[in-house]
Structures are given as C-alpha cells and as structure tokens.
Design a protein around this motif. Sequence first.
Motif, short mmCIF file in Angstrom:
data_model
loop_
_atom_site.label_atom_id
_atom_site.label_comp_id
_atom_site.label_asym_id
_atom_site.label_seq_id
_atom_site.Cartn_x
_atom_site.Cartn_y
_atom_site.Cartn_z
N ALA A 1 42.38 20.37 111.44
CA ALA A 1 42.82 21.63 112.03
C ALA A 1 42.26 22.83 111.27
O ALA A 1 41.81 23.81 111.87
CB ALA A 1 44.35 21.69 112.07
N VAL A 2 42.29 22.76 109.95
CA VAL A 2 41.74 23.83 109.13
C VAL A 2 40.25 24.01 109.44
O VAL A 2 39.77 25.14 109.59
CB VAL A 2 41.95 23.54 107.63
CG1 VAL A 2 41.15 24.52 106.78
CG2 VAL A 2 43.42 23.61 107.27
N VAL B 1 39.83 25.83 112.72
CA VAL B 1 40.11 27.26 112.59
C VAL B 1 38.96 27.96 111.87
O VAL B 1 38.52 29.05 112.27
CB VAL B 1 41.44 27.49 111.85
CG1 VAL B 1 41.66 28.98 111.56
CG2 VAL B 1 42.61 26.93 112.65
N GLN C 1 43.63 28.03 106.22
CA GLN C 1 44.87 27.30 105.95
C GLN C 1 46.08 28.24 106.07
O GLN C 1 47.11 27.86 106.65
CB GLN C 1 44.82 26.69 104.55
CG GLN C 1 46.07 25.91 104.16
CD GLN C 1 46.21 24.60 104.91
OE1 GLN C 1 45.40 23.70 104.72
NE2 GLN C 1 47.22 24.50 105.77
N LEU D 1 46.75 28.93 109.70
CA LEU D 1 47.34 27.74 110.33
C LEU D 1 48.81 27.59 109.92
O LEU D 1 49.67 27.28 110.75
CB LEU D 1 46.54 26.50 109.92
CG LEU D 1 46.83 25.20 110.69
CD1 LEU D 1 46.46 25.36 112.15
CD2 LEU D 1 46.03 24.06 110.07
N ASP D 2 49.10 27.82 108.65
CA ASP D 2 50.48 27.74 108.17
C ASP D 2 51.37 28.77 108.86
O ASP D 2 52.53 28.50 109.17
CB ASP D 2 50.53 27.96 106.66
CG ASP D 2 49.91 26.82 105.87
OD1 ASP D 2 49.76 25.72 106.44
OD2 ASP D 2 49.58 27.02 104.68
N SER E 1 49.76 26.00 114.76
CA SER E 1 48.88 25.23 115.64
C SER E 1 47.50 25.86 115.64
O SER E 1 47.34 27.06 115.39
CB SER E 1 49.42 25.16 117.07
OG SER E 1 49.12 26.34 117.79
N VAL E 2 46.51 25.03 115.94
CA VAL E 2 45.13 25.52 115.99
C VAL E 2 44.99 26.57 117.08
O VAL E 2 44.39 27.63 116.86
CB VAL E 2 44.16 24.35 116.25
CG1 VAL E 2 42.74 24.87 116.45
CG2 VAL E 2 44.20 23.36 115.10
N ALA F 1 46.65 29.87 116.05
CA ALA F 1 45.95 30.49 114.92
C ALA F 1 44.67 31.17 115.39
O ALA F 1 44.39 32.33 115.03
CB ALA F 1 45.62 29.43 113.87
#
Length: 270
Positions: free
Chosen positions: A234-235, A238, A250, A253-254, A258-259, A262
């Motif tokens: 996912a990172v 993004v 990151q 995303l945090d 969700s991708v 973000a």
Amino acid sequence: MKRITEQESAYQNLEHMPVADLLKSINNEDKTVPLAVEKALPAVEKLVKAVVEKMKAGGRLFYIGAGTSGRLGIVDASECPPTYGVPFDRVVGIIAGGDGAIRKAVEFAEDDETQAWKDLQEYAINDNDFLIGIAASGTTPYVIGGLKTANRHGILTGCIVCNQGSPVAAEAKFPVEVIVGPEFVTGSTRMKAGTAQKLVLNMISTTAMIQLGHVKGNKMVDMQLTNHKLVKRAVDMVREATGLDEQEAQQLLDRYGSVRKAISEYEHKD
C-alpha cells in the motif's frame, strides 16, 4: 446423460509409473485446461455482464456447490473482502453440508435437492441478487434444486460445469460449460475440472470488482491492510501515485487508512 468427467483416464497402471512420469503426465493434462476455458469465454462474458449489472444495482453474488466445487466458491468469495475491500456479505459462498464440509466431507449432503434453497434463505436471497451453481458433473442435486428454486423466485442464475448438456446447465440462465475431458485419475474432478472452475471464478470475481470500481489502473486500491506485506504494498502504491517518499506515504496512509483515500486526499489537497 454421458458424463465426460467420469470417462476412463487416458493413462493406465498409474501405480507402476515413476514419479517423474506421473508429474509430467499430470502437467500435460493441466496444460489443456486454459484452452478449454478459452472456448467458454463468450459464455463467461455473458455471465459476468449479468452479474455486474446486478451488483452495480446493489445486489449480491452467491455461489453454491458441493465438495471441491463448493470449496472453490467459498475460497473465491472469502478473498473478495481483503482484496477489494467489499463487505463480507457481498460475495457469499455456500457448500452442501455447511461450513464443516469445507474440511471434512459430509455424507450425501449434495443429494438433497431442497437444502440449497434453505441455506440461501439464511441470507435472505432475493431478486436483486445473482446465484451461480458450481458442479463439475453438472448433475449435483443440491445445485440443481438451488438454481431451480431461485429461478421460480425471479433470481438470475448461472453455473460453471464441465459436462455438456447437464441438468445444472439446463436450469441456469447463464450457463458456462468448460469441457476439460477425462481426468488423469478417473473421475477425480478436483484436478482438471477444479482447475477450470477456479480459473472461471477468478475471471468472474476479478472482472466484476474491476467493473465496480475497486481497481485503479492495475492496483487494488481498496484492499484491507491486514499484514506487513500488504501495508508495504500500500505504501508503494501511494508513493507511485503521489511522488512522496516512503515516510510521507506511510504517514498519509496512516492518516486515511486506505490507499484510495490517501491518494484521493493528496490529489485534492489545497
């Protein structure tokens, strides 16, 4: 009905074959499966378009089957939520004999023509939904009964079978017949027939989820972040979409979880 899935294997005296020959022969048989699926693509297309139409209107997709066929439906259904972020009741797999039959065969469960509809009633299936019966032989009473009753209630139906002219296909409004021929071990439809069913199920659910908007470019932007591997993926998604470095990606995303969110928030900032 003449069942190709029950015809004699083209190979004899298997117990006397060296391991290398067994493996090569199984592999040679497996190579024929994608070609059989290719011949069924027009039927798969009709089925998928009908499924997508129902799901776009908010309907659900149900699979019913017994034995290997039922297990394959459950596998496909259970992988949709983590892969595409859909609710767990959006794609539902049901096996004859209940969840216990996933691990251990339940004797004669597939022979009850009334049980599938009873099982489906637990989910309040209705004419907004779509039902697919999976049966290599095309003769499983559990599946036939489920499709027949669904038809009477105005629910659209499809099937995946590996024999031509089967009772299951006769009940399905959108039948898919993938004719893979006799199995390496006579009648062992968990082999080529099961592989064919898995390939078609992959096509149905993947294409439906793409059509429903759960893929962006070629990425699973709605996947659930349930382990370190998926968080790393996912990172990277993004980063690729935004040009941010790993730490910034990151953090984004945090923040949004969700991708999709973000990337969307980054694209619409300011």
